[in-house]
Design a protein around this motif. Sequence first.
Motif, short mmCIF file in Angstrom:
data_model
loop_
_atom_site.label_atom_id
_atom_site.label_comp_id
_atom_site.label_asym_id
_atom_site.label_seq_id
_atom_site.Cartn_x
_atom_site.Cartn_y
_atom_site.Cartn_z
N HIS A 257 2.35 3.59 -1.80
CA HIS A 257 2.52 4.23 -3.10
C HIS A 257 2.68 5.73 -2.91
O HIS A 257 2.27 6.29 -1.89
CB HIS A 257 1.30 3.97 -3.99
CG HIS A 257 1.02 2.52 -4.22
ND1 HIS A 257 1.95 1.64 -4.70
CD2 HIS A 257 -0.10 1.80 -4.03
CE1 HIS A 257 1.41 0.44 -4.79
NE2 HIS A 257 0.17 0.50 -4.38
N ALA A 258 3.25 6.36 -3.93
CA ALA A 258 3.36 7.82 -3.89
C ALA A 258 1.95 8.41 -3.89
O ALA A 258 1.03 7.87 -4.48
CB ALA A 258 4.13 8.30 -5.11
N ARG A 259 1.79 9.53 -3.20
CA ARG A 259 0.51 10.23 -3.19
C ARG A 259 0.77 11.70 -3.43
O ARG A 259 1.85 12.20 -3.14
CB ARG A 259 -0.25 9.98 -1.90
CG ARG A 259 0.39 10.55 -0.67
CD ARG A 259 -0.35 10.16 0.61
NE ARG A 259 0.16 10.86 1.76
CZ ARG A 259 1.35 10.74 2.30
NH1 ARG A 259 2.20 9.90 1.76
NH2 ARG A 259 1.72 11.44 3.33
N HIS B 202 4.09 0.95 -9.34
CA HIS B 202 2.64 1.14 -9.39
C HIS B 202 2.31 2.39 -10.19
O HIS B 202 2.73 3.48 -9.84
CB HIS B 202 2.09 1.25 -7.97
CG HIS B 202 0.62 1.44 -7.91
ND1 HIS B 202 -0.28 0.41 -8.12
CD2 HIS B 202 -0.13 2.55 -7.70
CE1 HIS B 202 -1.50 0.88 -8.02
NE2 HIS B 202 -1.45 2.17 -7.78
N ARG B 203 1.55 2.24 -11.27
CA ARG B 203 1.14 3.39 -12.09
C ARG B 203 -0.14 3.98 -11.53
O ARG B 203 -1.05 3.25 -11.16
CB ARG B 203 0.95 2.97 -13.54
CG ARG B 203 2.26 2.61 -14.18
CD ARG B 203 2.10 2.34 -15.64
NE ARG B 203 3.36 1.88 -16.19
CZ ARG B 203 3.63 1.84 -17.47
NH1 ARG B 203 2.72 2.22 -18.34
NH2 ARG B 203 4.79 1.42 -17.89
N MET B 204 -0.17 5.31 -11.48
CA MET B 204 -1.30 6.02 -10.89
C MET B 204 -1.72 7.14 -11.83
O MET B 204 -0.92 7.64 -12.60
CB MET B 204 -0.89 6.63 -9.55
CG MET B 204 -0.29 5.67 -8.58
SD MET B 204 0.58 6.52 -7.25
CE MET B 204 1.93 7.27 -8.14
N ALA C 126 4.31 6.96 -12.02
CA ALA C 126 4.59 5.61 -11.51
C ALA C 126 5.50 5.77 -10.31
O ALA C 126 6.53 6.43 -10.39
CB ALA C 126 5.25 4.75 -12.58
N SER C 127 5.12 5.18 -9.18
CA SER C 127 5.94 5.28 -7.98
C SER C 127 7.13 4.33 -8.08
O SER C 127 7.22 3.52 -9.01
CB SER C 127 5.10 5.01 -6.73
OG SER C 127 4.51 3.75 -6.80
N ASP D 219 0.80 -1.21 0.00
CA ASP D 219 0.00 0.00 0.00
C ASP D 219 0.84 1.28 0.00
O ASP D 219 0.30 2.36 -0.05
CB ASP D 219 -0.92 0.02 1.23
CG ASP D 219 -2.05 -0.99 1.11
OD1 ASP D 219 -2.32 -1.40 -0.04
OD2 ASP D 219 -2.62 -1.35 2.13
N VAL E 178 8.97 9.66 -8.27
CA VAL E 178 8.19 9.01 -9.32
C VAL E 178 9.11 8.80 -10.52
O VAL E 178 10.10 9.50 -10.69
CB VAL E 178 6.93 9.82 -9.71
CG1 VAL E 178 5.96 9.90 -8.56
CG2 VAL E 178 7.29 11.20 -10.22
N ASP F 206 7.83 1.69 -6.63
CA ASP F 206 7.51 0.26 -6.63
C ASP F 206 6.88 -0.18 -7.96
O ASP F 206 6.48 -1.32 -8.10
CB ASP F 206 6.60 -0.09 -5.46
CG ASP F 206 5.22 0.54 -5.56
OD1 ASP F 206 4.94 1.27 -6.52
OD2 ASP F 206 4.40 0.31 -4.64
#
Length: 120
Positions: A26-28, A109-111, A104-105, A24, A54, A107
Amino acid sequence: MTLRKIFSLVGAAGALLLVATQADAHARVVASTPAAAATVASPRALTVTFSERVASAFSGLEVVNAAGAKFAVTTTVSEDGRTVSGRTARPLAAGAYSLNWRAASADGHRMTGAIAFTVR
Protein backbone atom coordinates in the motif's frame (compact mmCIF):
# COMPACT_ATOMS: atom_id res chain seq x y z
CA MET A 1 5.45 -38.34 0.59
CA THR A 2 5.94 -38.37 -3.16
CA LEU A 3 8.06 -35.87 -5.02
CA ARG A 4 4.94 -34.64 -6.80
CA LYS A 5 3.21 -33.78 -3.49
CA ILE A 6 6.30 -31.97 -2.24
CA PHE A 7 6.44 -29.81 -5.40
CA SER A 8 2.71 -29.10 -5.08
CA LEU A 9 3.10 -27.97 -1.47
CA VAL A 10 6.11 -25.79 -2.30
CA GLY A 11 4.23 -24.24 -5.23
CA ALA A 12 1.14 -23.53 -3.11
CA ALA A 13 3.26 -21.96 -0.34
CA GLY A 14 5.05 -19.78 -2.90
CA ALA A 15 1.74 -18.61 -4.38
CA LEU A 16 0.43 -17.71 -0.91
CA LEU A 17 3.58 -15.70 -0.15
CA LEU A 18 3.28 -13.84 -3.46
CA VAL A 19 -0.36 -12.91 -2.78
CA ALA A 20 0.44 -11.82 0.78
CA THR A 21 3.32 -9.62 -0.43
CA GLN A 22 1.13 -7.93 -3.05
CA ALA A 23 -1.66 -7.33 -0.52
CA ASP A 24 0.74 -5.48 1.79
CA ALA A 25 1.98 -3.12 -0.95
CA HIS A 26 0.00 0.00 0.00
CA ALA A 27 1.00 3.62 -0.36
CA ARG A 28 2.80 5.01 2.68
CA VAL A 29 3.66 8.54 3.74
CA VAL A 30 7.23 9.44 2.75
CA ALA A 31 7.21 13.19 3.54
CA SER A 32 5.01 15.96 4.88
CA THR A 33 4.97 19.72 5.35
CA PRO A 34 5.02 20.41 8.21
CA ALA A 35 7.07 17.36 9.17
CA ALA A 36 5.91 15.11 11.99
CA ALA A 37 6.61 16.63 15.44
CA ALA A 38 7.92 19.87 13.86
CA THR A 39 7.52 23.30 15.42
CA VAL A 40 6.84 25.83 12.68
CA ALA A 41 5.64 29.37 12.01
CA SER A 42 1.98 29.39 11.05
CA PRO A 43 1.79 27.34 7.83
CA ARG A 44 -0.76 28.02 5.14
CA ALA A 45 0.54 25.35 2.75
CA LEU A 46 0.30 21.72 3.85
CA THR A 47 1.47 18.61 1.98
CA VAL A 48 1.57 14.87 2.43
CA THR A 49 3.61 12.87 -0.10
CA PHE A 50 3.07 9.15 -0.61
CA SER A 51 5.27 6.34 -1.95
CA GLU A 52 2.87 5.74 -4.84
CA ARG A 53 -0.07 7.31 -6.64
CA VAL A 54 -3.26 7.87 -4.61
CA ALA A 55 -6.82 8.30 -5.89
CA SER A 56 -7.74 11.99 -5.83
CA ALA A 57 -11.44 11.24 -5.27
CA PHE A 58 -10.65 9.62 -1.91
CA SER A 59 -7.80 11.88 -0.78
CA GLY A 60 -7.89 14.94 1.43
CA LEU A 61 -6.50 16.87 4.38
CA GLU A 62 -7.97 18.31 7.56
CA VAL A 63 -6.36 20.34 10.34
CA VAL A 64 -7.56 19.91 13.93
CA ASN A 65 -6.27 21.76 17.00
CA ALA A 66 -5.77 20.29 20.49
CA ALA A 67 -9.31 21.34 21.50
CA GLY A 68 -10.78 19.41 18.56
CA ALA A 69 -11.69 22.45 16.44
CA LYS A 70 -11.43 21.72 12.71
CA PHE A 71 -9.99 24.19 10.20
CA ALA A 72 -11.06 24.22 6.56
CA VAL A 73 -8.40 23.08 4.10
CA THR A 74 -8.71 23.45 0.33
CA THR A 75 -7.15 20.26 -1.04
CA THR A 76 -5.64 19.24 -4.40
CA VAL A 77 -3.68 16.21 -5.63
CA SER A 78 -0.52 16.67 -7.69
CA GLU A 79 -0.36 15.70 -11.35
CA ASP A 80 1.73 12.60 -10.57
CA GLY A 81 -0.85 11.61 -7.92
CA ARG A 82 1.68 11.21 -5.12
CA THR A 83 1.25 14.48 -3.21
CA VAL A 84 -1.89 15.78 -1.52
CA SER A 85 -1.61 19.54 -0.93
CA GLY A 86 -3.80 21.93 0.97
CA ARG A 87 -4.14 25.52 2.09
CA THR A 88 -5.89 26.80 5.18
CA ALA A 89 -8.36 29.64 4.83
CA ARG A 90 -6.45 31.68 7.43
CA PRO A 91 -3.16 31.40 9.34
CA LEU A 92 -3.13 29.01 12.30
CA ALA A 93 -2.67 30.46 15.78
CA ALA A 94 0.05 29.20 18.14
CA GLY A 95 -0.67 25.75 19.57
CA ALA A 96 -0.68 22.01 18.88
CA TYR A 97 -2.30 20.66 15.72
CA SER A 98 -2.90 17.46 13.84
CA LEU A 99 -2.77 17.27 10.05
CA ASN A 100 -5.24 14.46 9.38
CA TRP A 101 -4.99 12.83 5.95
CA ARG A 102 -7.03 10.29 4.05
CA ALA A 103 -6.13 8.56 0.79
CA ALA A 104 -6.76 5.45 -1.27
CA SER A 105 -3.83 3.68 -2.90
CA ALA A 106 -3.93 2.28 -6.43
CA ASP A 107 -5.06 -1.11 -5.12
CA GLY A 108 -8.16 0.54 -3.62
CA HIS A 109 -7.01 0.29 0.01
CA ARG A 110 -8.29 3.32 1.95
CA MET A 111 -5.95 4.72 4.57
CA THR A 112 -5.99 7.48 7.16
CA GLY A 113 -3.36 8.97 9.38
CA ALA A 114 -2.35 12.01 11.37
CA ILE A 115 0.79 14.13 11.55
CA ALA A 116 1.22 16.12 14.76
CA PHE A 117 2.92 19.52 14.64
CA THR A 118 3.11 22.70 16.68
CA VAL A 119 2.73 26.32 15.62
CA ARG A 120 4.91 28.73 17.57
